[in-house]
Design an enzyme around this catalytic site. Structure first.
Site, PDB file in Angstrom:
ATOM      1  N   GLU A  65       3.320   9.838   1.981  1.00  0.00           N
ATOM      2  CA  GLU A  65       4.059   9.075   2.971  1.00  0.00           C
ATOM      3  C   GLU A  65       4.719   9.985   4.008  1.00  0.00           C
ATOM      4  O   GLU A  65       4.776  11.210   3.839  1.00  0.00           O
ATOM      5  CB  GLU A  65       5.131   8.240   2.256  1.00  0.00           C
ATOM      6  CG  GLU A  65       4.591   7.285   1.204  1.00  0.00           C
ATOM      7  CD  GLU A  65       3.906   6.051   1.782  1.00  0.00           C
ATOM      8  OE1 GLU A  65       3.220   6.172   2.819  1.00  0.00           O
ATOM      9  OE2 GLU A  65       4.050   4.973   1.204  1.00  0.00           O
TER      10      GLU A  65
ATOM     11  N   ASP B 266       1.123   4.210   9.319  1.00  0.00           N
ATOM     12  CA  ASP B 266       2.171   5.200   9.596  1.00  0.00           C
ATOM     13  C   ASP B 266       1.643   6.629   9.493  1.00  0.00           C
ATOM     14  O   ASP B 266       2.413   7.587   9.483  1.00  0.00           O
ATOM     15  CB  ASP B 266       3.363   5.012   8.660  1.00  0.00           C
ATOM     16  CG  ASP B 266       2.995   5.160   7.184  1.00  0.00           C
ATOM     17  OD1 ASP B 266       1.813   5.444   6.884  1.00  0.00           O
ATOM     18  OD2 ASP B 266       3.888   4.972   6.332  1.00  0.00           O
TER      19      ASP B 266
ATOM     20  N   ASP C 230      -5.610   8.435  -5.762  1.00  0.00           N
ATOM     21  CA  ASP C 230      -4.320   7.928  -6.227  1.00  0.00           C
ATOM     22  C   ASP C 230      -4.461   6.733  -7.162  1.00  0.00           C
ATOM     23  O   ASP C 230      -5.547   6.193  -7.351  1.00  0.00           O
ATOM     24  CB  ASP C 230      -3.431   7.543  -5.041  1.00  0.00           C
ATOM     25  CG  ASP C 230      -4.230   6.904  -3.897  1.00  0.00           C
ATOM     26  OD1 ASP C 230      -5.151   6.116  -4.178  1.00  0.00           O
ATOM     27  OD2 ASP C 230      -3.945   7.206  -2.725  1.00  0.00           O
TER      28      ASP C 230
ATOM     29  N   HIS D 297      -0.090   8.066   6.961  1.00  0.00           N
ATOM     30  CA  HIS D 297      -0.162   8.732   5.661  1.00  0.00           C
ATOM     31  C   HIS D 297      -1.604   8.825   5.170  1.00  0.00           C
ATOM     32  O   HIS D 297      -2.425   7.943   5.433  1.00  0.00           O
ATOM     33  CB  HIS D 297       0.717   8.032   4.623  1.00  0.00           C
ATOM     34  CG  HIS D 297       0.185   6.718   4.121  1.00  0.00           C
ATOM     35  ND1 HIS D 297       0.621   5.505   4.605  1.00  0.00           N
ATOM     36  CD2 HIS D 297      -0.738   6.433   3.170  1.00  0.00           C
ATOM     37  CE1 HIS D 297      -0.017   4.541   3.977  1.00  0.00           C
ATOM     38  NE2 HIS D 297      -0.848   5.070   3.094  1.00  0.00           N
TER      39      HIS D 297
END
Length: 263
Positions: A148, A141, A72, A143
């Site tokens: 996400e 979380d 990314d 991801h």
């Protein structure tokens, strides 16, 4: 799924780096048939890159015929920006190994056409025959890459708006000021990750314990995108004891028992 539990973050980095070197040497890559490696950024990857650099300096691995694709890049950050992943990779890994610049692929966060950039990234990966080994981390979380919570598990490379929890977690790289953190990024998709022949997700620290519990013991779902790894034929999770703290004793015993028999 294979789960490797080590005592410390350093032990995790050493294991992953050693495995990467093993896979590269086993593949015996050439200019015509390079080994394709998917790479992450972030604090967890720093230890892995340091260990890989050591192995390179010891002449135990070469990156001459390695092609890389990073997961990314932030939207709006130039390669020269100290917070960009272009800069991160150069400063922490690429500058220290014998990789050819033409073999390095990182999404362009300054592009004017996000769709075209992402589509071309997918086409380039396919042109190389896919990714042989994908390395990644996981957010608190759950991801993976910047996929996400509630991302499609079939998603491909695309632009993604970052969750508040991710912006907060990443603010430590931006003087702990969430206002400085980009709110969007270009990221490979969960489906892109799952296309790799082999995937290793590394997690260290107590802040990743719930994500690891969900990734190993939870149901496959698009809230915790790490759970997609359960469906991969060659998925590996490497974590330290802090990150494994929420796993049930039976789960830990099961996976450690397997590794003890393999060693």
């Amino acid at each position: 799924m294979r789960v490797i539990i080590r005592d410390s973050a350093r032990d995790c980095s050493s294991w992953v780096a050693g495995y990467v070197a093993y896979r590269i040497k086993k593949a015996a890559p050439t200019a015509k048939k390079p080994f394709v490696l998917g790479l992450p950024t972030g604090s967890t990857s720093l230890g892995i890159y340091k260990e890989l650099i050591k192995l390179y300096q010891q002449k135990r691995v070469s990156f001459e015929h390695i092609v890389t694709f990073n997961m990314d890049e932030y939207v709006g950050l130039s390669p020269e920006d100290k917070n960009s992943y272009h800069y991160f990779m150069s400063e922490n890994f690429f500058s220290y190994i014998n990789i050819h610049p033409k073999n390095i692929h990182i999404l362009n966060g300054m592009t004017k056409d996000y769709a075209a950039e992402c589509e071309n990234y997918e086409k380039t990966i396919k042109a190389y025959g896919g990714i042989d080994l994908m390395l990644g981390g996981v957010g608190s979380d759950g991801h993976i890459a910047f996929n996400e919570p509630f991302s499609s598990l079939n998603s491909r490379t695309r632009i993604k708006t970052l969750a508040p929890s991710t912006i907060k977690d990443n603010s430590r790289f931006f003087d702990n000021d969430i206002r400085k953190v980009p709110t969007q990024a270009l990221t490979i998709g969960v489906g892109t990750i799952m296309d790799a022949d082999e995937v290793i997700i590394t997690a260290t620290g107590s802040g990743k314990a719930e994500a690891i519990r969900q990734g190993i013991e939870g149901c496959v779902n698009h809230i915790w995108t790490i759970t997609a790894l359960q469906q991969h034929p060659h998925g590996i999770i490497v974590c330290d004891r802090e990150a494994a703290a929420k796993l049930s004793p039976a789960t830990v015993e099961y996976f450690q028992g397997i590794e003890n028999r393999l060693s």
